[in-house]
Design a protein around this motif. Structure first.
Motif, PDB file in Angstrom:
ATOM      1  N   SER A 262       0.821  -1.218   0.000  1.00 22.84           N
ATOM      2  CA  SER A 262       0.000   0.000   0.000  1.00 22.84           C
ATOM      3  C   SER A 262       0.855   1.268   0.000  1.00 22.84           C
ATOM      4  O   SER A 262       0.394   2.336  -0.380  1.00 22.84           O
ATOM      5  N   TYR A 263       2.126   1.147   0.446  1.00 22.02           N
ATOM      6  CA  TYR A 263       3.023   2.298   0.481  1.00 22.02           C
ATOM      7  C   TYR A 263       3.739   2.499  -0.851  1.00 22.02           C
ATOM      8  O   TYR A 263       4.452   3.482  -1.036  1.00 22.02           O
ATOM      9  N   HIS A 264       3.566   1.544  -1.772  1.00 18.66           N
ATOM     10  CA  HIS A 264       4.337   1.556  -3.011  1.00 18.66           C
ATOM     11  C   HIS A 264       3.509   2.023  -4.206  1.00 18.66           C
ATOM     12  O   HIS A 264       2.298   1.841  -4.254  1.00 18.66           O
ATOM     13  N   SER A 265       4.213   2.606  -5.146  1.00 21.94           N
ATOM     14  CA  SER A 265       3.679   2.889  -6.475  1.00 21.94           C
ATOM     15  C   SER A 265       4.865   2.771  -7.427  1.00 21.94           C
ATOM     16  O   SER A 265       6.015   2.941  -6.999  1.00 21.94           O
ATOM     17  N   PRO A 266       4.633   2.470  -8.707  1.00 23.66           N
ATOM     18  CA  PRO A 266       5.752   2.330  -9.644  1.00 23.66           C
ATOM     19  C   PRO A 266       6.668   3.556  -9.667  1.00 23.66           C
ATOM     20  O   PRO A 266       7.884   3.427  -9.750  1.00 23.66           O
ATOM     21  N   GLU A 267       6.063   4.748  -9.585  1.00 23.49           N
ATOM     22  CA  GLU A 267       6.849   5.974  -9.644  1.00 23.49           C
ATOM     23  C   GLU A 267       7.736   6.116  -8.405  1.00 23.49           C
ATOM     24  O   GLU A 267       8.933   6.420  -8.504  1.00 23.49           O
ATOM     25  N   LYS A 268       7.147   5.882  -7.228  1.00 23.76           N
ATOM     26  CA  LYS A 268       7.918   5.964  -5.977  1.00 23.76           C
ATOM     27  C   LYS A 268       9.043   4.935  -5.958  1.00 23.76           C
ATOM     28  O   LYS A 268      10.168   5.230  -5.553  1.00 23.76           O
ATOM     29  N   ASP A 269       8.716   3.716  -6.373  1.00 28.53           N
ATOM     30  CA  ASP A 269       9.711   2.633  -6.364  1.00 28.53           C
ATOM     31  C   ASP A 269      10.908   2.978  -7.246  1.00 28.53           C
ATOM     32  O   ASP A 269      12.059   2.704  -6.887  1.00 28.53           O
ATOM     33  N   MET A 270      10.631   3.563  -8.421  1.00 28.35           N
ATOM     34  CA  MET A 270      11.728   3.911  -9.330  1.00 28.35           C
ATOM     35  C   MET A 270      12.603   5.019  -8.747  1.00 28.35           C
ATOM     36  O   MET A 270      13.821   4.985  -8.875  1.00 28.35           O
ATOM     37  N   VAL A 271      11.971   5.992  -8.101  1.00 26.68           N
ATOM     38  CA  VAL A 271      12.731   7.098  -7.505  1.00 26.68           C
ATOM     39  C   VAL A 271      13.631   6.586  -6.383  1.00 26.68           C
ATOM     40  O   VAL A 271      14.820   6.927  -6.313  1.00 26.68           O
ATOM     41  N   VAL A 272      13.080   5.736  -5.502  1.00 23.84           N
ATOM     42  CA  VAL A 272      13.864   5.188  -4.390  1.00 23.84           C
ATOM     43  C   VAL A 272      14.989   4.306  -4.915  1.00 23.84           C
ATOM     44  O   VAL A 272      16.133   4.390  -4.455  1.00 23.84           O
ATOM     45  N   SER A 273      14.686   3.463  -5.899  1.00 28.48           N
ATOM     46  CA  SER A 273      15.706   2.592  -6.485  1.00 28.48           C
ATOM     47  C   SER A 273      16.796   3.410  -7.166  1.00 28.48           C
ATOM     48  O   SER A 273      17.982   3.075  -7.076  1.00 28.48           O
ATOM     49  N   ALA A 274      16.403   4.475  -7.855  1.00 29.71           N
ATOM     50  CA  ALA A 274      17.387   5.355  -8.499  1.00 29.71           C
ATOM     51  C   ALA A 274      18.292   5.990  -7.454  1.00 29.71           C
ATOM     52  O   ALA A 274      19.500   6.160  -7.680  1.00 29.71           O
ATOM     53  N   PHE A 275      17.707   6.301  -6.295  1.00 27.59           N
ATOM     54  CA  PHE A 275      18.486   6.931  -5.223  1.00 27.59           C
ATOM     55  C   PHE A 275      19.607   6.015  -4.753  1.00 27.59           C
ATOM     56  O   PHE A 275      20.766   6.421  -4.676  1.00 27.59           O
TER      57      PHE A 275
END
Length: 314
Positions: A262-275
């Protein structure tokens, strides 16, 4: 039935598709990638070429830089080539290999950060026994253990993930084959596997975090008891650099693998992974060099030697 074979290509939606200025973002990623490669490679070279840096702490830092070079190379070149060639496909074997290498390197770094915390604990709390407790043989054993434990994570999660039937869309809403993103494509019930993965990640994080927390608890007590203000300052500076890396790396890992969906979305996941796959490798050499007198001293010494050599040649 062809969709169940798992042999068709996946489509990586990628980081650039989410940007309004993909060309500019591509240039930024290239610059960061080159900075990470050059910064970490130079740090490894500096540590191995300067005799004053042939200590356990810098041996571990060189291993950290090696891991950073490897895991940014696992994800970023493929992403950049896809953007340049306008091809965003990845075959199932390539996806599995990328996943395995990434899991192995990230898992190894979890344990390496714990080994580095233990090294600081011995150096500050047991300085007289440091050369015995952190001998070259012990350091090699610790680093080997980190690589082996990291590979266990890769060997365990990759085959299971890649053997699930993928009968939904082949689009991976990510810029590389990360386990949670790939699992979303499966048409079978993955709840049991997700629970197993969660427990695996808890163990992978719990053991290093316990070592790090215990080490720094004892370190803080020892620093508090130090009578020398200079000694306290030096010990705190060394440990704060390591804690900065730990917070950056573990914080992103907890979000990716341990928080509910529920805390995840594709956009958020990509930003965190990119970080933590793109930015963290370029930050590590800066954290360990700019705040470290030994490294800056070795760098000045090398630059002076180069300057003297150039004058001699002229």
């Amino acid at each position: 039935m062809a969709n169940h074979t798992g042999q068709l290509d996946f489509i990586l939606v990628g980081l650039f598709s989410q940007s309004k200025h993909p060309a500019l973002l591509c240039v930024v990623v290239v610059v960061i990638f080159l900075m990470a490669l050059s910064g970490n490679s130079f740090l490894i070279f500096l540590i191995h070429s300067d005799a004053h840096l042939h200590t356990p702490m810098y041996f571990f830092i060189s291993q950290l830089s090696l891991m950073d070079v490897m895991y940014i190379s696992v994800t970023v070149p493929k992403m950049l080539m896809d953007q340049v060639l306008v091809v965003n496909k990845i075959s199932a074997p390539e996806c599995g290999m990328q996943m395995f290498l990434y899991l192995t390197l990230v898992g190894s770094e979890f344990f390496l950060l714990a080994a580095m915390a233990y090294d600081r604990y011995v150096a500050i709390c047991h300085p007289l026994r440091y050369s015995v407790l952190m001998s070259h043989r012990v350091c090699l054993l610790l680093v080997s253990g980190c690589w082996i434990l990291g590979s266990v994570d890769g060997f365990m999660l990759t085959p299971i993930t890649m053997t699930f039937p993928f009968c939904r869309s082949r689009e991976i809403h990510h810029f590389f084959c990360e386990v949670p993103a790939v699992m979303k494509l499966s048409c079978s019930d993955t709840s049991l596997y997700e629970t197993l993965m969660y427990l695996c990640c808890v163990l992978m994080l719990l053991i290093p975090v316990t070592v790090i927390s215990s080490s720094y608890s004892f370190i803080l007590l020892t620093i508090h008891r130090m009578s020398s203000a200079e000694g306290r300052k030096k010990a705190f500076a060394t440990c704060s650099s390591h804690m900065a890396v730990v917070i950056l790396f573990y914080g992103a890992a907890v979000y990716t693998y341990m928080l509910p969906s529920s805390y995840h979305s594709p956009e958020k996941d990509m930003v965190v992974s990119a970080f933590y796959t793109i930015l963290t490798p370029v930050l590590n050499p800066l954290i360990y060099s700019l705040r470290n007198k030994d490294v800056t001293g070795a760098l000045k010494k090398m630059l002076n030697e180069v300057s003297v050599f150039q004058k001699t040649v002229k």
